[in-house]
Design an enzyme around this catalytic site. Structure first.
Site, PDB file in Angstrom:
ATOM      1  N   GLU A   1       0.818  -1.217   0.000  1.00  0.00           N
ATOM      2  CA  GLU A   1       0.000   0.000   0.000  1.00  0.00           C
ATOM      3  C   GLU A   1       0.856   1.275   0.000  1.00  0.00           C
ATOM      4  OE1 GLU A   1      -2.808  -0.330   3.231  1.00  0.00           O
ATOM      5  OE2 GLU A   1      -4.118  -1.648   2.076  1.00  0.00           O
TER       6      GLU A   1
ATOM      7  N   GLU B   1      -6.806  -7.781  -0.638  1.00  0.00           N
ATOM      8  CA  GLU B   1      -7.414  -7.631   0.690  1.00  0.00           C
ATOM      9  C   GLU B   1      -8.890  -7.271   0.565  1.00  0.00           C
ATOM     10  OE1 GLU B   1      -5.521  -5.107   3.543  1.00  0.00           O
ATOM     11  OE2 GLU B   1      -3.501  -5.884   3.140  1.00  0.00           O
TER      12      GLU B   1
END
Length: 837
Positions: free
Chosen positions: A194, A265
């Protein structure tokens, strides 16, 4: 010859992609056994020459124990998963620079081999920054003290240590033949995590770092693709992937047309920090999101978490609870949380019935109405066809027409038709079972015999001043403990103190976090703390000072290190300003008074949580009522019989840590209440592998005031199982199978029914609730409505009592016997039964 125009270049690229796709499809389709490794195109990953639909779940090996791993993997597989995703945790593998640990629940190789032995694949998220609500985002503390380091940027010291670590992990995997290219289960690896969230903070150094990280990873030649989650500019050939709750609608897609759509995710709930209320995410919403993603060319979806587990010891990040993602399909203890586990299992079955059409068909989209649409995949000239009928309206059901038939769609739902005709699954209608969790008192339960030993409070003589101001807390402790002492003295005369008895001086401490306990002359004054969102706080308390020398003793506390954001190496904690107000001589600033320091508690140094260490201190019988702050408590208990998970419920306590047989089970914090007026977590998992047959040593360190008499030892089960279905629900997806490229029923009667199955080969011993009519409530909390068949319980008992599993048909003629008291309502069948050996 001149360069082609932009449009010409695009056409050439598309031709190349098409040719490669055809080549891959034809070549891999005929030589599956000869090919090893993983490649990809714009449709899917191609593993050992075979296209796959991949259903993945995150299970982190350090958040459970090795004896739990086989059961967790087995339940994941039976839940329809074929991939396990895990991070790799740098700070547990290299806690001291150059010293490595891959033992016990840090045995990464063993964990991956168990997954491979089960016939499943692995996604290895190397990071090395992982976030994961894990202490320091997985980065070892010693990295913070490398000169001139800036984490996660084009910074030579960081890149040197990062590359050295990543190469070590990759070499370890290669040496064990764990990559798919060597016949192992690892099919994907992830570098960074991320990074888009913070990339702009580093400007050009961020852009260069992304390029470097990708090139470094690819250069390690694993034989499997690398991914970067939430990284729009992931450099080729690294695949950019999505994180979030609704990637079917929020993901803008791969940054190149020849990369597949991967969801790393899909958050099954939300991790919790101390002070949070419970976190929820409905099984129906998760199922909708996954069906949506696969209907829009998705090839891999990963549940984060599938099993969260326990932040054992001091491994949780700042303010994160010891329990992690308990609302996942497998709860903290590894028990199946239904209907989340079972409804998603049914979804995976339905999607697998669509597999060939999804992987080999051509896609199309047809609008059916303002809020409705169909996405379909079919291969002309064959029976391959799969359709996804979607109702995006959040409140209103819809009836839609598709290819000559009408279909009822509940609000915000997707119906899956693996032959473009037959509804085998709807995301909103749960036909699988539900369950409820039960905490069961044990023989010891609350009858524990406790002893206590107060922690010694250091004086200025013991800790003479070694620094003008209080040292920064992270740098003082170096992540070796949660506790650091700050001690100074102040000399006061009689006239310095207030003369009136109703006026007292006030000690004020401004702290950068995370928590603090204050003592004056060895007497406990009180405590204060920050929060996950605002670490800083101010402690203020009236104190009793005396003429002469007074010892000011502050215990600074951390609750995990930060795990996210830019410039993590520049975060700080601990007291920054200390003053005493209300003296006759005015406010006195003690910040630069000269401070002595101690890392950790004396009890930690003596290891009073061990058998030998507990003999180094004297233990007294616990007095009635809450005890003074900063006290050690000791007792013993017997291991509960059976195999059900074991927990300790920390009733009557404030904040501290728990050890069982010398192993820390983590931090507890009962005094930090959520907005609901209850602790964020009351029960704390004691893994059975930590226990002996009897005489288990239990040590509790209480930082505030606490009374251990109400602490309980409990076991946990999910032996309360339920069903809740209506007449419009589709039959169970297991009613169908694909035979000779056609969807066919494999049961005599394809009809809605309540399906119940006890865990662990137990049998149904009691029907606790049954109603055919309009009951309301949830599993463990059902109530009769205004309409009910008097035969409900009798019929359910006939079908289910004494059986491991049973099915109860959803038929009016069975329950009403032609005496229907409310024929004009849509009937609901609610059942709750108890399972036992």
């Amino acid at each position: 010859m001149g360069l082609p125009s932009t449009s010409s270049t695009s056409i050439i690229k598309l031709l190349i992609i098409t040719i490669l796709s055809v080549f891959v499809s034809s070549t891999f389709g005929s030589n599956e056994k000869q090919l090893k490794g993983v490649v990809y195109d714009g449709r899917s990953l191609i593993i050992n020459g075979k296209r796959e639909l991949l259903f993945s779940g995150s299970i982190h090996y350090p958040r459970s124990t090795p004896d739990m791993w086989p059961d967790l993997i087995n339940k994941a597989k039976h839940g329809g998963l074929n991939v396990i995703q895990t991070y790799v945790f740098w700070n547990v593998h290299e806690p001291i620079q150059g010293q490595y640990n891959f033992e016990g629940n840090y045995d990464l190789v063993k964990f991956i081999k168990l997954i491979g032995d089960s016939g499943m694949y692995v996604t290895l998220r190397v990071g090395p920054f992982i976030q994961a609500e894990w202490n320091h985002g997985g980065l070892p503390y010693w990295l913070r003290e490398v000169p001139n380091i800036i984490y996660r940027s084009d910074n030579p010291p960081f890149k040197y240590h990062m590359k050295k670590y990543v190469k070590m992990i990759i070499d370890k995997m290669k040496n064990e033949n764990l990559f798919a290219s060597d016949g192992g289960p690892i099919i994907l690896a992830q570098i960074e995590n991320e990074y888009n969230h913070i990339q702009l903070a580093y400007r050009e150094l961020g852009t260069k770092y992304v390029q470097w990280a990708a090139n470094m990873a690819v250069g390690l030649k694993t034989g499997v693709p690398w991914v970067m989650c939430k990284q729009k500019d992931a450099p080729d050939p690294v695949i950019n992937t999505c994180n979030g709750r609704q990637c079917g609608d929020t993901f803008t897609g791969p940054n190149k047309p020849y990369k597949p759509s991967i969801w790393t995710e899909n958050w099954t709930a939300q991790y919790r920090v101390f002070g949070d209320p419970p976190s929820q995410r409905a099984a129906e919403d998760i199922a909708f999101s996954v069906a949506r993603f696969f209907s829009k060319n998705g090839t891999l979806a990963n549940y984060y978490m599938y099993h969260g587990g326990t932040n054992i010891g001091r491994t949780s990040a700042v303010f994160t609870t010891t329990r992690y993602y308990d609302e996942a399909p497998l709860d903290e203890y590894g028990l199946q949380r239904d209907p989340k586990w079972s409804h998603l299992k049914d979804l995976h079955k339905a999607l697998n019935l669509c597999k060939k059409a999804l992987l080999w068909g051509s896609t199309g989209v047809q609008r059916l109405g303002k809020d409705t649409e169909v996405r379909y995949y079919e291969k002309p000239g064959s029976n391959l066809c799969a359709a996804f009928l979607t109702n995006n309206h959040s409140k209103m059901a819809q009836t839609v027409g598709f290819r000559g038939q009408e279909y009822y769609l509940p609000p915000r739902s997707i119906s899956i038709l693996p032959d473009c005709k037959t509804v085998v699954f709807n995301t909103q209608t749960i036909v699988s079972q539900h369950n409820a969790r039960n905490y069961v008192p044990t023989k010891d339960s609350s009858n524990l015999e406790w002893k206590m030993s107060p922690e010694s409070i250091p004086t200025a003589q013991q800790l003479p001043a070694d620094n003008r101001i209080p040292q920064e807390l992270y740098g003082l402790l170096k992540d070796t403990t949660d506790y650091g002492w700050f001690v100074t003295t102040i000399e006061l005369g009689v006239r310095d103190l207030p003369m009136r008895p109703n006026i007292l001086p006030v000690l004020r401490v401004s702290s950068l976090g995370h928590a603090l306990a204050a003592f004056i002359n060895g007497e406990y004054v009180g405590c204060a703390h920050g929060s996950h969102d605002e670490k800083s706080f101010v402690f203020q308390k009236a104190v009793n000072l005396k003429p002469g020398k007074n010892h000011i003793q502050l215990l600074g506390m951390t609750v995990g290190l930060p795990d996210s954001g830019a410039y993590m190496e520049h975060r700080f904690a601990g007291p920054r300003a200390i003053v005493i107000l209300g003296l006759n001589t005015g406010t006195i600033d003690l910040t630069s008074n000269g401070w002595g320091h101690q890392v950790g508690l004396t009890g930690e140094k003596n290891q009073v949580f061990t058998e030998e260490g507990s003999k180094k201190v004297s233990w007294d019988k616990v007095k009635d009522g809450p005890q003074v702050g900063l006290t050690w408590f000791k007792t013993e208990f017997e291991t509960p019989p059976g195999n059900d998970p074991v927990v300790i419920r920390m009733n009557g306590m404030g904040k501290g840590m728990v050890w069982v047989n010398e192993k820390s089970i983590g931090r507890y914090w009962m005094s930090y209440l959520s907005p609901l007026g209850r602790p964020s977590q009351s029960e704390y998992h004691i893994p059975r592998s930590f226990l002996k047959e009897k005489d288990n040593l239990l040590i509790v360190l209480e930082e505030e005031r606490g009374d251990p008499k109400d602490i309980e030892i409990l076991t946990v089960n999910r032996d309360t199982i339920c069903s809740y279905i209506t007449e419009y629900y589709p039959p169970h997806v297991k009613s169908w199978a694909r035979e000779e490229s056609k969807i066919r029923p494999i049961v005599e009667m394809v009809e809605p029914a309540a399906h119940l199955k006890c865990p662990n080969h137990k049998k149904i011993v009691a029907v606790e609730f049954a109603s055919f009519g309009d009951p309301i409530g949830t599993c463990g909390n059902f109530f009769l409505g205004k309409c009910d068949s008097p035969l409900s319980k009798q019929i359910v008992e006939q079908h289910c009592l004494g059986k491991t599993d049973c099915s109860v048909p959803m038929k009016r003629e069975i329950f009403d016997k032609n005496k229907d008291g409310c024929p004009n309502i849509q009937k609901i069948l609610a059942i709750q039964v108890k399972c036992s050996m």
